[in-house]
Design an enzyme around this catalytic site. Structure first.
Site, PDB file in Angstrom:
ATOM      1  N   LYS A  48      27.532  27.885  80.151  1.00 37.58           N
ATOM      2  CA  LYS A  48      26.662  26.905  79.602  1.00 37.58           C
ATOM      3  C   LYS A  48      25.231  27.109  79.912  1.00 37.58           C
ATOM      4  O   LYS A  48      24.416  27.026  78.855  1.00 37.58           O
ATOM      5  CB  LYS A  48      26.971  25.564  80.031  1.00 37.58           C
ATOM      6  CG  LYS A  48      28.460  25.121  79.469  1.00 37.58           C
ATOM      7  CD  LYS A  48      29.030  24.039  80.091  1.00 37.58           C
ATOM      8  CE  LYS A  48      30.632  23.963  79.662  1.00 37.58           C
ATOM      9  NZ  LYS A  48      31.568  23.136  80.529  1.00 37.58           N
ATOM     10  N   GLN A  92      30.827  18.237  84.462  1.00 35.30           N
ATOM     11  CA  GLN A  92      32.091  19.391  84.638  1.00 35.30           C
ATOM     12  C   GLN A  92      33.378  18.791  85.213  1.00 35.30           C
ATOM     13  O   GLN A  92      33.248  18.321  86.262  1.00 35.30           O
ATOM     14  CB  GLN A  92      31.520  20.564  85.298  1.00 35.30           C
ATOM     15  CG  GLN A  92      32.425  21.725  85.058  1.00 35.30           C
ATOM     16  CD  GLN A  92      32.765  22.348  83.818  1.00 35.30           C
ATOM     17  OE1 GLN A  92      31.723  22.541  83.085  1.00 35.30           O
ATOM     18  NE2 GLN A  92      33.988  22.387  83.589  1.00 35.30           N
ATOM     19  N   ASP A 115      30.368  16.297  75.048  1.00 37.59           N
ATOM     20  CA  ASP A 115      31.880  16.620  75.086  1.00 37.59           C
ATOM     21  C   ASP A 115      32.667  16.187  74.244  1.00 37.59           C
ATOM     22  O   ASP A 115      33.928  16.283  74.239  1.00 37.59           O
ATOM     23  CB  ASP A 115      32.127  16.601  76.621  1.00 37.59           C
ATOM     24  CG  ASP A 115      32.224  17.841  77.395  1.00 37.59           C
ATOM     25  OD1 ASP A 115      32.168  19.021  76.764  1.00 37.59           O
ATOM     26  OD2 ASP A 115      32.012  17.771  78.737  1.00 37.59           O
TER      27      ASP A 115
END
Ligand code: NAP
Length: 280
Positions: A48, A92, A115
């Site tokens: 990322k 994460q 997300d």
């Protein structure tokens, strides 16, 4: 058989994203939080960071110790929610067992939830309102579009019903007028159902699950899974060599859905920055 080249399309999307980001008064900013040092999570977070650099984004990374408490993590998120230069916040997953994952997701400002895990954004997705799109399923839809595969009127079978892949994938296919069946670990007669699929998406995490006898002649086969074989090499759920002989289109692993997930995350961050700068 045609390979659905996610690597190439992801590169194209990232280049377009960079071009748009460069035209903005303030470049998009993404904050990534990693708790502990799980090696797989570390690989994703590094990826990322590289994607942000490629797209010309500002990025920040927070690596918190495995032992961090819920209150400290929530405090970090609340601080990032307030920041003008941060457009996306990503925690994460999975988190260590002592942390409450849903509470952490709920703490992220839905406007920065790139997300698309926050209940507000999941709700919007469910009723077809504009907003963030879940990265992996939206990446699959972008791949279908790139190859002019129209789901309308097709039978789609999604194997897996997780909140991050299977369920949102089924919703996106439904929104595009496919007739969708969702299968899971308690589905009897999985092979029979898969054989009816014009579009078969497997998101389970079990190597060799989808064998050639489960694929219809001419099916579009999308393999979302990321497993490791005995040699430690990345592979999906689909028995690629055998299924490729029957499929009209198929994703490779690696180089299929994986890069698309990352590209959509960048697109979502750009979208958030545009919205927050009143450009959308
Ligand atoms: P997950 O939360 O573990 O969900 C797996 C799903 O598969 C569950 O719904 C489970 O059913 C179902 N399942 C398990 N065994 C099955 C079987 N024998 N037959 C049919 N269904 C079965 O996993 P996930 O997070 O959705 O991820 C799925 C895979 O995609 C993993 O390999 C993951 O690494 C990969 N992934 C890839 C990307 C990418 O960018 N390419 C992104 C995210 C995830 P139950 O609900 O009944 O347990």
């Amino acid at each position: 058989m045609i390979l659905l080249d996610g690597k190439a399309l992801a590169a194209k999307i990232k280049a377009e994203t960079r071009q748009k980001a460069e035209q903005m008064a303030r470049r998009p900013g993404l904050a990534v939080i990693l708790v502990g040092e799980d090696p797989a999570s570390r690989v994703y977070v590094n990826g990322k960071r590289r994607d942000c650099a490629e797209c010309g984004f500002y990025s920040e990374e927070y690596t918190l110790p495995e032992t961090v408490c819920q209150a400290q993590l929530l405090e970090l998120i609340e601080g990032l929610n307030e920041r003008g230069d941060i457009d996306g916040i990503l925690v994460q997953l999975p988190l260590p067992g002592h942390l409450n994952e849903q509470e952490v997701i709920n703490a992220i400002d839905p406007e920065k939830d790139v997300d698309c895990f926050h209940p507000v954004n999941v709700g919007k997705l469910m009723i077809g309102r504009e907003g963030f799109l879940p990265c992996t399923p939206a990446g699959v839809m972008a791949l279908l579009d790139e190859y002019h595969i129209d789901p309308a009127g097709k039978r789609a079978v999604v194997v897996g019903r997780s909140n991050i892949v299977g369920k949102p994938q089924a919703i996106l296919l439904l929104q595009r007028d496919a007739t969708v069946t969702i299968c899971h670990s308690r589905t009897p007669g999985l092979a029979e159902i898969c054989r009816q699929a014009d579009i078969l998406v497997s998101a389970v995490g079990r190597r060799g699950l989808i064998t050639a006898d489960m694929a219809k002649e001419g099916a579009v086969v999308i393999d979302v899974a990321m497993n490791r074989n005995e040699e430690g090499k990345l592979c999906g759920d689909v028995d690629f060599d055998a299924v490729a002989l029957k499929a009209s289109y198929i994703t490779p692993v690696p180089g299929g859905v994986g890069p698309m997930t990352r590209a959509v995350l960048m697109k979502n961050t750009l979208y958030s920055a545009q919205r927050r700068q009143n450009l959308k």
